[in-house]
Design a protein around this motif. Structure first.
Motif, short mmCIF file in Angstrom:
data_model
loop_
_atom_site.label_atom_id
_atom_site.label_comp_id
_atom_site.label_asym_id
_atom_site.label_seq_id
_atom_site.Cartn_x
_atom_site.Cartn_y
_atom_site.Cartn_z
N ILE A 95 5.51 -51.20 21.01
CA ILE A 95 4.11 -51.41 21.39
C ILE A 95 3.87 -50.90 22.81
N GLY A 96 4.83 -51.20 23.70
CA GLY A 96 4.68 -50.84 25.10
C GLY A 96 4.58 -49.33 25.32
N ARG A 97 5.19 -48.55 24.41
CA ARG A 97 5.12 -47.09 24.56
C ARG A 97 3.69 -46.58 24.38
N VAL A 98 2.89 -47.27 23.55
CA VAL A 98 1.51 -46.79 23.34
C VAL A 98 0.46 -47.68 24.00
N ALA A 99 0.79 -48.94 24.23
CA ALA A 99 -0.18 -49.87 24.84
C ALA A 99 0.54 -50.76 25.85
N PRO A 100 0.93 -50.16 26.98
CA PRO A 100 1.70 -50.94 27.95
C PRO A 100 0.90 -52.10 28.54
N ALA A 101 1.60 -53.19 28.90
CA ALA A 101 0.96 -54.33 29.56
C ALA A 101 0.43 -53.85 30.91
N PRO A 102 -0.60 -54.50 31.49
CA PRO A 102 -1.24 -55.71 30.95
C PRO A 102 -2.26 -55.36 29.87
N GLY A 103 -2.66 -56.37 29.13
CA GLY A 103 -3.65 -56.20 28.08
C GLY A 103 -3.67 -57.48 27.27
N ARG A 104 -4.70 -57.60 26.42
CA ARG A 104 -4.81 -58.82 25.62
C ARG A 104 -4.16 -58.57 24.26
N LEU A 105 -3.25 -59.45 23.85
CA LEU A 105 -2.49 -59.27 22.61
C LEU A 105 -2.68 -60.48 21.71
N LEU A 106 -3.07 -60.20 20.46
CA LEU A 106 -3.22 -61.23 19.43
C LEU A 106 -2.10 -61.08 18.41
N GLU A 107 -1.40 -62.18 18.12
CA GLU A 107 -0.44 -62.17 17.01
C GLU A 107 -1.01 -63.02 15.89
N ILE A 108 -1.08 -62.45 14.69
CA ILE A 108 -1.55 -63.19 13.51
C ILE A 108 -0.30 -63.67 12.77
N GLY A 109 -0.20 -64.98 12.58
CA GLY A 109 1.02 -65.54 12.00
C GLY A 109 2.04 -65.77 13.09
N SER A 110 1.61 -66.50 14.13
CA SER A 110 2.45 -66.59 15.33
C SER A 110 3.51 -67.68 15.23
N ALA A 111 3.59 -68.38 14.08
CA ALA A 111 4.63 -69.39 13.84
C ALA A 111 4.76 -70.33 15.03
N TYR A 112 5.97 -70.43 15.58
CA TYR A 112 6.19 -71.38 16.68
C TYR A 112 6.02 -70.74 18.06
#
Ligand SMILES: [Zn+2]
Length: 267
Positions: A95-112
């Motif tokens: 992910i970092g290669r195309v959208a390096p931090a900082p930025g807003r990230l949503l995980e769907i199905g984030s479990a614990y």
């Protein structure tokens, strides 16, 4: 997973989510069948568990059989935990290669919240959506912004630079609807990342109806790189990179799953 006896009364018939066509039978796994759309080639389960039966299936206490993996015991050294870490680091690197931090990230199905924690350490501002109340509560207790429920019901907060969903797309009732919702949560040109089993993998081809990942109760859509591309395109998403190598950390040891990265087309 205990064996549960399902009957035809627990099932429903569905059409291809992209073309709305009935599928042609590839494997019968009574009372289920694995079928293929004659138009776009997407493989799916029909009949499949109806929503009521599916709820019963996911409510089984044993469903989170690998709870130890997601439980987040610090310093865990079991092989599953080590693999989980390799995937997390590999996926964040991809992910970092195309959208390096900082930025807003949503995980769907984030479990614990293990991936959220790693993404936050990598510099992203994170938020999650999780169906399991236990997972959502544990994540909230650890200070993460996590919505407990379905993606479609999650409040429309700021759009995200990155949306990711690991081993989720094969479970959702309608993947096209799900991907449309993913697109709505992304900024123009935002990045999405996912992992999913694929039915053109060697184990799937060689083992046929004995492929260990078929699991017709829960894996109700089966993609190939090509059908993933066409389904995503209908949602305004373009897949730009597909990782199938089991040697890549993002997909380590996984012979029958892929990791895909892509972008949201401007709306
Ligand atoms: Zn189709």
């Amino acid at each position: 997973m205990p064996e549960q006896q399902w009957t035809a009364a627990d099932t429903e018939q569905v059409r291809c989510c992209v073309c709305h066509e009935w599928g042609e039978v590839r494997y019968r796994l009574d009372p289920f069948a694995v079928v293929q759309c004659p138009t776009c080639g997407l493989v799916f389960v029909s009949p499949r568990l109806n929503p009521k039966a599916l709820q019963r299936f996911y409510d089984q206490p044993s469903y989170f059989e690998d709870g130890g993996v997601y439980g987040g015991q610090a310093g865990g050294r079991n092989p599953a935990m080590l693999l989980q870490r390799a995937w997390t680091n590999g996926r964040l690197a991809a992910i970092g290669r195309v959208a390096p931090a900082p930025g807003r990230l949503l995980e769907i199905g984030s479990a614990y919240g293990l991936f959220l924690a790693a993404a936050q350490r990598a510099g992203y501002q994170v938020n999650g959506v999780e169906l399991s109340a236990a997972g959502a509560q544990e994540s909230q207790r650890r200070g993460f912004e996590v919505f407990n429920g379905q993606l479609v019901d999650a409040p429309a907060t700021d759009r995200n630079d990155v949306v990711c969903f690991w081993d989720t797309l094969e479970h959702v009732p309608d993947p096209l609807e799900f991907l449309v919702e993913v697109r709505r949560r992304l900024v123009d040109h935002g990045t999405f990342a996912l992992s999913v089993p694929y039915i053109s993998s060697l184990p799937a081809k060689v083992l046929g109806k004995r492929w260990w990942t078929l699991k017709p109760e829960q894996h109700i859509w089966h993609f190939t790189p090509a059908t993933l591309q066409t389904t995503a395109a209908r949602a305004g998403l373009v897949v730009t990179d597909v990782i199938t190598s089991p040697l890549n950390p993002a997909n380590l040891t996984r012979l029958d799953s892929l990791v895909a990265i892509g972008r949201a087309l401007p709306s």
